[in-house]
Enzyme design. Sequence first.
Site, PDB file in Angstrom:
ATOM      1  N   SER A  52       2.259  -0.970   9.445  1.00  0.00           N
ATOM      2  CA  SER A  52       2.156  -1.886   7.979  1.00  0.00           C
ATOM      3  C   SER A  52       3.727  -1.636   7.643  1.00  0.00           C
ATOM      4  O   SER A  52       4.008  -0.428   7.337  1.00  0.00           O
ATOM      5  CB  SER A  52       1.201  -1.492   6.886  1.00  0.00           C
ATOM      6  OG  SER A  52       1.432  -2.535   5.948  1.00  0.00           O
TER       7      SER A  52
ATOM      8  N   LYS B 174       2.310  -5.431  10.684  1.00  0.00           N
ATOM      9  CA  LYS B 174       2.255  -6.199   9.286  1.00  0.00           C
ATOM     10  C   LYS B 174       3.305  -6.072   8.351  1.00  0.00           C
ATOM     11  O   LYS B 174       3.793  -5.286   8.067  1.00  0.00           O
ATOM     12  CB  LYS B 174       0.723  -5.509   8.734  1.00  0.00           C
ATOM     13  CG  LYS B 174       0.226  -5.942   7.413  1.00  0.00           C
ATOM     14  CD  LYS B 174      -1.155  -5.749   7.102  1.00  0.00           C
ATOM     15  CE  LYS B 174      -1.274  -4.884   6.024  1.00  0.00           C
ATOM     16  NZ  LYS B 174      -2.596  -4.365   5.607  1.00  0.00           N
TER      17      LYS B 174
ATOM     18  N   LYS C 155       4.638  -6.809   4.346  1.00  0.00           N
ATOM     19  CA  LYS C 155       4.306  -7.040   3.141  1.00  0.00           C
ATOM     20  C   LYS C 155       5.153  -8.116   2.588  1.00  0.00           C
ATOM     21  O   LYS C 155       6.201  -8.157   2.940  1.00  0.00           O
ATOM     22  CB  LYS C 155       4.694  -5.934   2.378  1.00  0.00           C
ATOM     23  CG  LYS C 155       3.518  -4.593   2.558  1.00  0.00           C
ATOM     24  CD  LYS C 155       2.268  -4.767   1.984  1.00  0.00           C
ATOM     25  CE  LYS C 155       1.251  -3.804   2.311  1.00  0.00           C
ATOM     26  NZ  LYS C 155      -0.036  -3.895   1.886  1.00  0.00           N
TER      27      LYS C 155
ATOM     28  N   ASP D 252       0.816  -9.610   4.438  1.00  0.00           N
ATOM     29  CA  ASP D 252      -0.097  -9.103   3.542  1.00  0.00           C
ATOM     30  C   ASP D 252       0.460  -9.365   2.228  1.00  0.00           C
ATOM     31  O   ASP D 252       1.516  -8.763   1.784  1.00  0.00           O
ATOM     32  CB  ASP D 252      -0.451  -7.693   3.658  1.00  0.00           C
ATOM     33  CG  ASP D 252      -1.492  -7.164   2.713  1.00  0.00           C
ATOM     34  OD1 ASP D 252      -1.818  -7.869   1.820  1.00  0.00           O
ATOM     35  OD2 ASP D 252      -1.970  -5.922   2.904  1.00  0.00           O
TER      36      ASP D 252
ATOM     37  N   GLU E 122      -2.895 -11.950   4.836  1.00  0.00           N
ATOM     38  CA  GLU E 122      -4.118 -11.137   4.232  1.00  0.00           C
ATOM     39  C   GLU E 122      -3.814 -11.055   2.854  1.00  0.00           C
ATOM     40  O   GLU E 122      -2.758 -11.143   2.257  1.00  0.00           O
ATOM     41  CB  GLU E 122      -3.597  -9.516   4.650  1.00  0.00           C
ATOM     42  CG  GLU E 122      -4.696  -8.598   4.150  1.00  0.00           C
ATOM     43  CD  GLU E 122      -4.379  -7.155   4.787  1.00  0.00           C
ATOM     44  OE1 GLU E 122      -4.264  -7.226   5.879  1.00  0.00           O
ATOM     45  OE2 GLU E 122      -4.469  -6.204   4.073  1.00  0.00           O
TER      46      GLU E 122
ATOM     47  N   ASP F 102      -8.883  -8.475   1.773  1.00  0.00           N
ATOM     48  CA  ASP F 102      -8.893  -7.090   1.933  1.00  0.00           C
ATOM     49  C   ASP F 102      -9.435  -6.484   0.762  1.00  0.00           C
ATOM     50  O   ASP F 102     -10.639  -6.111   0.471  1.00  0.00           O
ATOM     51  CB  ASP F 102      -7.515  -6.467   1.991  1.00  0.00           C
ATOM     52  CG  ASP F 102      -7.002  -5.120   1.833  1.00  0.00           C
ATOM     53  OD1 ASP F 102      -7.931  -4.148   1.347  1.00  0.00           O
ATOM     54  OD2 ASP F 102      -5.951  -4.657   1.880  1.00  0.00           O
TER      55      ASP F 102
ATOM     56  N   LYS G  25     -12.007  -1.121   4.830  1.00  0.00           N
ATOM     57  CA  LYS G  25     -11.633  -0.065   4.576  1.00  0.00           C
ATOM     58  C   LYS G  25     -12.866   0.851   4.275  1.00  0.00           C
ATOM     59  O   LYS G  25     -13.396   0.410   3.307  1.00  0.00           O
ATOM     60  CB  LYS G  25     -10.381   0.174   3.591  1.00  0.00           C
ATOM     61  CG  LYS G  25      -9.142  -0.621   4.139  1.00  0.00           C
ATOM     62  CD  LYS G  25      -8.199  -0.593   2.920  1.00  0.00           C
ATOM     63  CE  LYS G  25      -6.853  -1.565   3.121  1.00  0.00           C
ATOM     64  NZ  LYS G  25      -5.909  -1.644   2.114  1.00  0.00           N
TER      65      LYS G  25
ATOM     66  N   GLY H  97      -5.953   0.498   6.252  1.00  0.00           N
ATOM     67  CA  GLY H  97      -5.450   1.975   6.057  1.00  0.00           C
ATOM     68  C   GLY H  97      -5.278   2.031   4.254  1.00  0.00           C
ATOM     69  O   GLY H  97      -4.786   1.031   3.821  1.00  0.00           O
TER      70      GLY H  97
HETATM   71  O1  OSB Z   1      -3.042  -3.792   1.321  1.00  0.00           O
HETATM   72  O2  OSB Z   1      -3.701  -2.899   3.459  1.00  0.00           O
HETATM   73  C1  OSB Z   1      -3.162  -2.997   2.230  1.00  0.00           C
HETATM   74  C2  OSB Z   1      -1.551   0.656   2.196  1.00  0.00           C
HETATM   75  C3  OSB Z   1      -1.838   1.003   0.771  1.00  0.00           C
HETATM   76  C4  OSB Z   1      -2.453   0.100  -0.012  1.00  0.00           C
HETATM   77  C5  OSB Z   1      -2.872  -1.113   0.419  1.00  0.00           C
HETATM   78  C6  OSB Z   1      -2.696  -1.605   1.661  1.00  0.00           C
HETATM   79  C7  OSB Z   1      -1.790  -0.687   2.543  1.00  0.00           C
HETATM   80  C8  OSB Z   1      -1.129  -0.892   3.904  1.00  0.00           C
HETATM   81  C9  OSB Z   1      -0.878   0.239   4.686  1.00  0.00           C
HETATM   82  O3  OSB Z   1      -0.918  -2.098   4.221  1.00  0.00           O
HETATM   83  C10 OSB Z   1      -2.093   0.799   5.316  1.00  0.00           C
HETATM   84  C11 OSB Z   1      -1.785   1.936   6.030  1.00  0.00           C
HETATM   85  O4  OSB Z   1      -0.941   2.043   7.065  1.00  0.00           O
HETATM   86  O5  OSB Z   1      -2.281   3.246   5.873  1.00  0.00           O
HETATM   87 MG    MG Z   2      -4.025  -5.493   2.512  1.00  0.00          MG
END
Ligand code: OSB
Ligand code: MG
Length: 369
Positions: A136, A162, A164, A189, A214, A239, A263, A291
């Site tokens: 991500s 992924k 952001k 996301d 997402e 999510d 998660k 994650g």
């Molecule tokens: O929205 O999935 C999410 C990390 C922290 C909080 C929310 C998210 C995320 C990530 C990274 O997208 C996930 C990871 O690599 O641990």
């Molecule tokens: Mg997310």
Amino acid sequence: MKIKRIDCYRIRLPLRIPFETSYGRLTEKAFDIILITDELGNQGIGELVAFEQPDYIEETIATARIIIEKHLIPLLIDREIDDPREISLLFQEVKGNQMAKSSIETAVWDLYAKRNGKSLQTYFSATRTQIPVGVSVGIQSDISELLKQITAYVDQGYQRVKLKIRPGYDLKPIASIREKFPDLPLMVDANSAYTIDDLSHLKKLDAYNLVMLEQPFAADDFLDHAQLQKVMKTKICLDENIRSVKACELAFALGSCRSINLKIPRVGGITEALKIVDFCEKHDLLVWLGGMFESGVGRALNLQFASQSIFTFPGDISASDRYYYEDIISKPFVLTNGKLSVPTGSGIGVSLSPEHLLKYGNYETIYTD
Ligand code: OSB
Ligand code: MG
């Protein structure tokens, strides 16, 4: 078994690269490692993954500590626990607070598996040993910096990226990535940064062959997501909405999404997560493991869970060095051919690094009988 003692390490690990999302910027991850000891001296380990700010969901590390110490631990002690599946029932009288519950519930699962000398994956009837993983990538104001980062991850072997996004930072970075990587499994996301007023704008994302979009809308919205999914070709993934199997049932009934980012901590632990896996399997919803910038402890748990055969889509479970300079487990996770190995020891399968725990945190006993 009986719980005799609970200890906690309160840790702060600096991130290698600051992680920017639609709601904020993270430079350091604070988390607690919880150690639960039984009457035979076995020890189960859990991770409290909540953030310091209530900007991803409402729980924070501070609120979770209060829930754990004042409300969850009193329910756990002075009773005989035969099976970790009892814990989610036991915790039912405490509403919400899934991450707090998960930190304890997953530690009890680890303890139980260790007492029986078994790897955690055996309880999920899971046998895979190598798990395909993705990465991500945070918001980078500079597009060439973004492309540099993604190129490095692709070269390392990550099987899916992924990105952001947020309003004002979507079509342009996506188009630049697609130009350079036309076939890369790419998803985005938004962490709730859009509203239904952006519907026609979001429809433009259909042109980029994204594997999914997402969480475009608010964490408590199901109807607007359903309206968007109706007109979008791209799969919508939820999510933040998904706190329980009930939320999956609702999303499925309304057509709010076609994919679930699961998660374990956001749904209160392993027992609820298993129900979600069952539901998704039955209804042909794509489920994959997300994650929370876990340390090696939460990452080990995620790998045990993701070793179930349904998790073919690469999760947000990257190698230790994607996040941290040093991990708090003795052997950091490394990427091999785009995969991470499921640790083979009993329980979650990893051991802690006492040196790093003390370098990055403090130790406290939170319960003793
Ligand atoms: O929205 O999935 C999410 C990390 C922290 C909080 C929310 C998210 C995320 C990530 C990274 O997208 C996930 C990871 O690599 O641990
Ligand atoms: Mg997310």
